[in-house]
Every structure is written in structure tokens, then in C-alpha cells.
Design a protein around this motif. Structure first.
Motif, PDB file in Angstrom:
ATOM      1  N   ARG A  46      -5.616  -8.992  -5.381  1.00  0.00           N
ATOM      2  CA  ARG A  46      -5.787  -8.050  -6.490  1.00  0.00           C
ATOM      3  C   ARG A  46      -5.646  -6.599  -6.048  1.00  0.00           C
ATOM      4  O   ARG A  46      -5.336  -5.726  -6.866  1.00  0.00           O
ATOM      5  N   HIS A  47      -5.833  -6.335  -4.755  1.00  0.00           N
ATOM      6  CA  HIS A  47      -5.649  -4.966  -4.266  1.00  0.00           C
ATOM      7  C   HIS A  47      -4.187  -4.528  -4.323  1.00  0.00           C
ATOM      8  O   HIS A  47      -3.883  -3.340  -4.184  1.00  0.00           O
ATOM      9  N   PRO A  60       0.803  -1.241   0.000  1.00  0.00           N
ATOM     10  CA  PRO A  60       0.000   0.000   0.000  1.00  0.00           C
ATOM     11  C   PRO A  60       0.827   1.279   0.000  1.00  0.00           C
ATOM     12  O   PRO A  60       0.474   2.248  -0.686  1.00  0.00           O
ATOM     13  N   ARG A 120       1.938   1.778  -3.657  1.00  0.00           N
ATOM     14  CA  ARG A 120       1.034   1.522  -4.777  1.00  0.00           C
ATOM     15  C   ARG A 120       0.628   2.802  -5.519  1.00  0.00           C
ATOM     16  O   ARG A 120       0.645   2.854  -6.753  1.00  0.00           O
TER      17      ARG A 120
END
Length: 301
Positions: A255-256, A177, A180
Motif C-alpha cells: 500500500r505504500h 518511491p 511517487r
């Protein structure tokens, strides 16, 4: 008339070089291979092999015979396919090789479709990477194979094989995260100093990491290795680094982690088969099934 089984042994010796490799391929002893080749030389009336150090090399006569053997085997299979095509039912046993990430989304749905449409056809699925499945198709160990090749690496098929393109599997960047959004805005340049996760040296997928990073102007610092795309995604999930994998390999729970697609990067998925077998009803039906379950939205991607 020459014995086709002995001709096949000579052909395989030409490809695999050693008696040991041929014996392992056919499940017989090296002495049995040697004996059959000696008998073949007597049938032909010419010396077919010559020892050079620890390997056997084919003589000119041996190479000529191998060239004809490939055509003979193809002609026999074409005859079998033509006879089979005269029947109304699709029957027999069909062996399909598939790589791991194509099993759930491609091979299994195609097998289910074939079983529903042709109840008398038996389907066998075998897990194989293309580096093994393509030779297996050529050796007639499997009937056809779900294969792939990366867009930046050309692939030449052995003589007598054909491959039909099914769809493009885009390469995607997986990032934790904290990275990303930066990758989404800046591309791979945003992670030039990050730790990277990749397959072991020699695996086809590691080239996708190295090539994409080189195109972005840097060499990746590979800190973690895994032969499993799922394990690589888990490493990204635990903030150990970033990686590049085919999108088809990314499970729903990961997939995140997809931060971006790799520009002009994809894995081209196809089905490889022997040209001589394409008229065989079971092979033709399997190609149609794979084409159908691939879907137009994939083909267009």
C-alpha cells in the motif's frame, strides 16, 4: 411435449455455434448432441438447423423455439424459487463464482456469514473472471457471481440476468518511491516517459491503463506484462515501472506504493444473478450477505 434437455441443447447451439462447443459444455459427445437435436426436430416437426460451411445456423423455426426456450427455463426456475420461498429454512447448495481479488474481502466473509446464519445451507465458491462467470450464471452452472465492470466501459448483460451494484473499487497508480511524490503532485503526466507494467493483451484491466494514460495525453510504453496484480505490484516495488490497478487488489505490504487515484476511474463491483432466481431464499440471502459485507463506507466511495 418437448423435452427440456433437448431444448437447452438447441439454445446452447444458438449461443456457441458449434456441436463441439455444446458437447464440451454438457460433457457429452458430439454425436449425442446431434442425435438429441434430430429427435427434437422429429418432436417439433420442423427443420431447426441448417449447416453453413463448418457451423450450424438456426432456421427461423429454430430461432422461434430458442426464444420460447429461454422463457420456459425462466418460468421453471421462477416456479422452483416460489416453492422454495414457501419453506421456513434456507437449505440446499448455493454455488457462488468470484473473481480473485474479491475472494478474501468479499466472497469469503459473505460465505462465513451465510454458514453461521443458515447451517443447513452448503456454500460452494468457484474462482472465475466475469467473462466466464456471467455466462456460467446464465447457463445455471453457478447461482450467482461476484462481478465487476470498469467505469469507462459499458456492459450489457444477457437476457434474463440482473446485476446489483455493491461498491466502487477505485483505480490507483502504483509507483516506486522515486516517482511517487511527483505523481501525487502532477498526476499521470509525471510518468508519461516511465516504463509501464500491464496485464496481457485482451485482459480487462489493460484497458484501464491505456484509457487513463490516453486521458492524460500520452500512450504508455508497456515494458512488462503480468496476469497477476500482486506480481505487478512486486515489479513496481523492484523499480521496474509504474502501473494502474484496482485498490482492492493492493495487499497491505504494497500500500505504500499507492501514489494517486485515477480521476473518475473505478471498477464497479456487483453481484450478478438470474432474474428468475431472485426469490429463491438462498440467492436472496447471499445477495443480502454480500451487500452487508460490502459495507456502507465502500458503497459511498
Amino acid at each position: 411435449m418437448y423435452d427440456i434437455r433437448r431444448l437447452v441443447l438447441l439454445r446452447d447451439l444458438a449461443e456457441h455455434v458449434t456441436m463441439t462447443a455444446v458437447s464440451e459444455l454438457h460433457g457429452i459427445t458430439t454425436s449425442a448432441v446431434s442425435q438429441q437435436l434430430r429427435i427434437l426436430e422429429e418432436e417439433v416437426g420442423a427443420v431447426l438447423t441448417r449447416r453453413e460451411g463448418r457451423v450450424l445456423r438456426l432456421t427461423h423455426a429454430g430461432r422461434v423455439l430458442v426464444d420460447h426456450t429461454s422463457r420456459i427455463i425462466a418460468a421453471l426456475e421462477e416456479a422452483e424459487s416460489a416453492v422454495a420461498a414457501t419453506g421456513e429454512a434456507v437449505t440446499g447448495v448455493l454455488t457462488v463464482a468470484t473473481f480473485r481479488t474479491a475472494l478474501d474481502s468479499l466472497a469469503l466473509p459473505a460465505a462465513a456469514r451465510l454458514r453461521a446464519e443458515y447451517p443447513s445451507l452448503r456454500i460452494r465458491l468457484v474462482g472465475m473472471m466475469p467473462v466466464d462467470s456471467v455466462p456460467a450464471v446464465r447457463q445455471q452452472d453457478v447461482d450467482l457471481a461476484v462481478t465487476y465492470s470498469y467505469s469507462f466501459r459499458a456492459r450489457d448483460l444477457p437476457l434474463g440476468l440482473s446485476s446489483e451494484f455493491l461498491f466502487n473499487d477505485p483505480l490507483v497508480v502504483l509507483a516506486p518511491p522515486a516517482l511517487r511524490e511527483r505523481v501525487g503532485r502532477q498526476g499521470l503526466a509525471a510518468v508519461r516517459d516511465a516504463d509501464w507494467i500491464a496485464a496481457p493483451d485482451g485482459a480487462p484491466s489493460i484497458a484501464s491503463v491505456v484509457f487513463a494514460c490516453r486521458e492524460a495525453g500520452f500512450a504508455p510504453r508497456i515494458e512488462h506484462r503480468s496476469a497477476s496484480f500482486a506480481a505487478m505490484a512486486e515489479m513496481v516495488e523492484h523499480d521496474l515501472g509504474v502501473t494502474i490497478v484496482p485498490e482492492m487488489s493492493v495487499a497491505d505490504r504494497h500500500r505504500h506504493l499507492i501514489a494517486a487515484t485515477v480521476t473518475d476511474g473505478n471498477r464497479q463491483v456487483g453481484v450478478t444473478y438470474r432474474q428468475a432466481s431472485q426469490e429463491r431464499p438462498a440467492v436472496a440471502a447471499a445477495i443480502r450477505a454480500l451487500r452487508t459485507v460490502s459495507g456502507p463506507e465502500r458503497i459511498a466511495s
